[in-house]
Design an enzyme around this catalytic site. Structure first.
Site, PDB file in Angstrom:
ATOM      1  N   GLY A  50       0.470  -0.940   0.202  1.00 56.68           N
ATOM      2  CA  GLY A  50       0.402  -0.074   0.214  1.00 56.68           C
ATOM      3  C   GLY A  50       0.544   1.279  -0.008  1.00 56.68           C
ATOM      4  O   GLY A  50       0.473   2.184  -0.838  1.00 56.68           O
ATOM      5  N   ASP A 107       0.877   3.361   4.983  1.00 59.09           N
ATOM      6  CA  ASP A 107      -0.368   4.017   3.634  1.00 59.09           C
ATOM      7  C   ASP A 107      -1.249   5.038   4.172  1.00 59.09           C
ATOM      8  O   ASP A 107      -2.339   5.219   4.315  1.00 59.09           O
ATOM      9  CB  ASP A 107      -0.923   3.473   2.931  1.00 59.09           C
ATOM     10  CG  ASP A 107      -0.769   2.174   3.460  1.00 59.09           C
ATOM     11  OD1 ASP A 107      -1.327   1.759   4.192  1.00 59.09           O
ATOM     12  OD2 ASP A 107      -2.329   0.660   2.634  1.00 59.09           O
ATOM     13  N   ASP A 110      -5.317   2.462  10.667  1.00 61.70           N
ATOM     14  CA  ASP A 110      -6.738   1.949  10.925  1.00 61.70           C
ATOM     15  C   ASP A 110      -7.087   1.563  12.015  1.00 61.70           C
ATOM     16  O   ASP A 110      -7.152   2.832  13.144  1.00 61.70           O
ATOM     17  CB  ASP A 110      -7.723   1.350   9.746  1.00 61.70           C
ATOM     18  CG  ASP A 110      -8.835   0.942  10.302  1.00 61.70           C
ATOM     19  OD1 ASP A 110      -9.786   1.545  10.659  1.00 61.70           O
ATOM     20  OD2 ASP A 110      -9.103   0.080   9.478  1.00 61.70           O
ATOM     21  N   LYS A 139      -7.120   7.458  10.176  1.00 61.22           N
ATOM     22  CA  LYS A 139      -8.889   7.166   9.943  1.00 61.22           C
ATOM     23  C   LYS A 139      -9.106   7.743  11.315  1.00 61.22           C
ATOM     24  O   LYS A 139      -8.259   7.041  12.094  1.00 61.22           O
ATOM     25  CB  LYS A 139      -9.020   6.321   9.908  1.00 61.22           C
ATOM     26  CG  LYS A 139      -9.591   5.474   7.488  1.00 61.22           C
ATOM     27  CD  LYS A 139      -9.920   4.005   8.747  1.00 61.22           C
ATOM     28  CE  LYS A 139     -10.039   3.435   6.484  1.00 61.22           C
ATOM     29  NZ  LYS A 139      -9.909   2.533   6.666  1.00 61.22           N
ATOM     30  N   PHE A 160     -13.339   2.985   4.209  1.00 61.72           N
ATOM     31  CA  PHE A 160     -12.471   2.063   3.173  1.00 61.72           C
ATOM     32  C   PHE A 160     -12.417   3.458   1.754  1.00 61.72           C
ATOM     33  O   PHE A 160     -13.162   3.634   1.199  1.00 61.72           O
ATOM     34  CB  PHE A 160     -13.572   0.832   2.723  1.00 61.72           C
ATOM     35  CG  PHE A 160     -12.514   0.853   2.333  1.00 61.72           C
ATOM     36  CD1 PHE A 160     -11.262  -0.377   3.156  1.00 61.72           C
ATOM     37  CD2 PHE A 160     -12.088  -0.059   1.198  1.00 61.72           C
ATOM     38  CE1 PHE A 160     -10.446  -1.591   2.712  1.00 61.72           C
ATOM     39  CE2 PHE A 160     -11.600  -0.785   0.598  1.00 61.72           C
ATOM     40  CZ  PHE A 160     -10.465  -1.278   0.826  1.00 61.72           C
ATOM     41  N   VAL A 161     -11.057   3.917   1.551  1.00 62.55           N
ATOM     42  CA  VAL A 161     -10.370   4.283   0.547  1.00 62.55           C
ATOM     43  C   VAL A 161      -9.791   3.396  -0.134  1.00 62.55           C
ATOM     44  O   VAL A 161      -9.055   2.473   0.502  1.00 62.55           O
ATOM     45  CB  VAL A 161     -10.330   5.635   1.390  1.00 62.55           C
ATOM     46  CG1 VAL A 161     -10.802   6.436   1.935  1.00 62.55           C
ATOM     47  CG2 VAL A 161      -8.621   4.775   2.329  1.00 62.55           C
ATOM     48  N   ASP A 167      -5.897  -0.674  -1.992  1.00 64.55           N
ATOM     49  CA  ASP A 167      -6.523  -1.062  -2.639  1.00 64.55           C
ATOM     50  C   ASP A 167      -7.880  -1.960  -2.389  1.00 64.55           C
ATOM     51  O   ASP A 167      -8.073  -1.577  -0.819  1.00 64.55           O
ATOM     52  CB  ASP A 167      -6.064  -2.650  -2.989  1.00 64.55           C
ATOM     53  CG  ASP A 167      -5.784  -2.980  -2.250  1.00 64.55           C
ATOM     54  OD1 ASP A 167      -5.073  -3.169  -1.259  1.00 64.55           O
ATOM     55  OD2 ASP A 167      -5.666  -4.284  -1.499  1.00 64.55           O
ATOM     56  N   ARG A 173      -4.856   0.510  -6.695  1.00 66.56           N
ATOM     57  CA  ARG A 173      -3.487   1.062  -6.075  1.00 66.56           C
ATOM     58  C   ARG A 173      -3.112   2.239  -7.105  1.00 66.56           C
ATOM     59  O   ARG A 173      -2.871   3.346  -7.024  1.00 66.56           O
ATOM     60  CB  ARG A 173      -2.678   0.358  -6.363  1.00 66.56           C
ATOM     61  CG  ARG A 173      -2.478  -1.036  -5.252  1.00 66.56           C
ATOM     62  CD  ARG A 173      -1.625  -1.488  -4.725  1.00 66.56           C
ATOM     63  NE  ARG A 173      -1.747  -2.755  -3.961  1.00 66.56           N
ATOM     64  CZ  ARG A 173      -2.368  -3.353  -2.497  1.00 66.56           C
ATOM     65  NH1 ARG A 173      -1.859  -2.447  -1.733  1.00 66.56           N
ATOM     66  NH2 ARG A 173      -2.444  -4.179  -2.193  1.00 66.56           N
TER      67      ARG A 173
HETATM   68  P1  IMP Z   1      -4.552  -1.149  10.630  1.00 62.72           P
HETATM   69  O1  IMP Z   1      -3.418  -2.271  11.594  1.00 62.72           O
HETATM   70  O2  IMP Z   1      -6.114  -1.695  10.916  1.00 62.72           O
HETATM   71  O3  IMP Z   1      -4.485  -0.131  10.939  1.00 62.72           O
HETATM   72  O4  IMP Z   1      -4.659  -1.017   9.484  1.00 62.72           O
HETATM   73  C1  IMP Z   1      -3.487  -0.332   8.578  1.00 62.72           C
HETATM   74  C2  IMP Z   1      -3.727  -2.148   6.964  1.00 62.72           C
HETATM   75  O5  IMP Z   1      -4.863  -1.607   6.533  1.00 62.72           O
HETATM   76  C3  IMP Z   1      -2.989  -0.765   6.144  1.00 62.72           C
HETATM   77  O6  IMP Z   1      -1.472   0.100   5.856  1.00 62.72           O
HETATM   78  C4  IMP Z   1      -3.944  -0.804   4.760  1.00 62.72           C
HETATM   79  O7  IMP Z   1      -3.211  -1.383   3.950  1.00 62.72           O
HETATM   80  C5  IMP Z   1      -5.086  -1.993   5.584  1.00 62.72           C
HETATM   81  N1  IMP Z   1      -6.332  -0.267   5.678  1.00 62.72           N
HETATM   82  C6  IMP Z   1      -6.892   0.772   6.035  1.00 62.72           C
HETATM   83  N2  IMP Z   1      -7.815   1.003   5.590  1.00 62.72           N
HETATM   84  C7  IMP Z   1      -8.008   0.806   4.556  1.00 62.72           C
HETATM   85  C8  IMP Z   1      -8.565   1.149   3.194  1.00 62.72           C
HETATM   86  O8  IMP Z   1      -9.667   2.377   4.070  1.00 62.72           O
HETATM   87  N3  IMP Z   1      -8.388   0.895   2.681  1.00 62.72           N
HETATM   88  C9  IMP Z   1      -7.597  -0.553   1.790  1.00 62.72           C
HETATM   89  N4  IMP Z   1      -6.141  -0.272   2.993  1.00 62.72           N
HETATM   90  C10 IMP Z   1      -6.982  -0.203   4.007  1.00 62.72           C
HETATM   91 MG    MG Z   2      -0.898  -1.880   3.945  1.00 62.41          MG
END
Ligand code: IMP
Ligand code: MG
Length: 188
Positions: A50, A107, A110, A139, A160-161, A167, A173
């Site tokens: 990402g 990227d 979340d 986010k 969700f973006v 992706d 992407r």
């Molecule tokens: P986390 O571990 O939940 O913080 O998620 C991080 C990873 O989830 C990011 O590096 C992205 O690859 C993926 N991700 C989180 N939110 C999104 C979204 O809105 N769109 C696409 N990929 C996301």
């Molecule tokens: Mg990622």
């Protein structure tokens, strides 16, 4: 999902951040990171896939020499919500970062699990000298763990973006901006 030969933009519901806004903010981030770097070698550790586009632009917005490393981490596994498990299969490949200054480049922040897990790996197992993090998007969600990034491009609502490296099921992407996906394109 619509047929795969539709133009990319036809899958987009709303553009949240334009190409121009990304360009401007990434340039500012490069300057911010440089001004807080205390000297010594700096390695950008890019979380695949990402962050590829973001990292490529970010490193060109910096004027100090940097090393580049990448690391594959997955937490979404094809859906539109974090699976809750972070898989990191190549931790051994990062051993040479012991004693180094590392900037994690991701990227989007979340749930925070990815950043938290990679940071912990670098600090506790690899024993990097310093570990900072830079995310393009943050986010606005409630996080149970401490996973704040040191540098953030944009804060976005909890949606969700896709685009600029992000992706859905491996696609989109290559959109040059950040947008939301049309609800009818999301598999239930
Ligand atoms: P986390 O571990 O939940 O913080 O998620 C991080 C990873 O989830 C990011 O590096 C992205 O690859 C993926 N991700 C989180 N939110 C999104 C979204 O809105 N769109 C696409 N990929 C996301
Ligand atoms: Mg990622």
């Amino acid at each position: 999902m619509q047929a795969v030969n539709q133009p990319l933009a036809s899958y987009v519901d709303q553009i949240l951040i334009t190409q121009g806004q990304i360009h401007e903010r990434v340039a500012e981030l490069g300057t911010e990171i440089e001004s807080r770097h205390e000297g010594g070698d700096l390695t950008l550790l890019v979380i695949l896939h990402g962050s590829i586009l973001f990292a490529a632009d970010l490193m060109r917005a910096m004027s100090v020499p940097v090393y580049l490393e990448s690391f594959r981490v997955a937490s979404y596994h094809g859906g539109t919500a974090s699976s809750g498990t972070v898989s990191m299969e190549q931790a051994e490949t990062l051993r040479h970062l012991k004693g180094q200054n590392v900037l994690l480049v991701d990227d989007i922040l979340d749930s925070g699990r990815t950043l938290h897990a990679v940071k912990r790996l670098l600090e506790e197992e690899i024993e990097a000298a310093t570990v900072r993090s830079c995310v393009l998007l943050d986010k606005k969600v409630t996080r149970s763990m401490d996973a704040a990034a040191d540098f953030t491009g944009f804060e976005i609502e909890d949606a969700f973006v896709i685009g600029y490296g992000l992706d859905y099921q491996g696609k989109f992407r290559n959109l040059p901006f950040i947008g939301t996906l049309k609800p009818e394109c999301i598999e239930s």
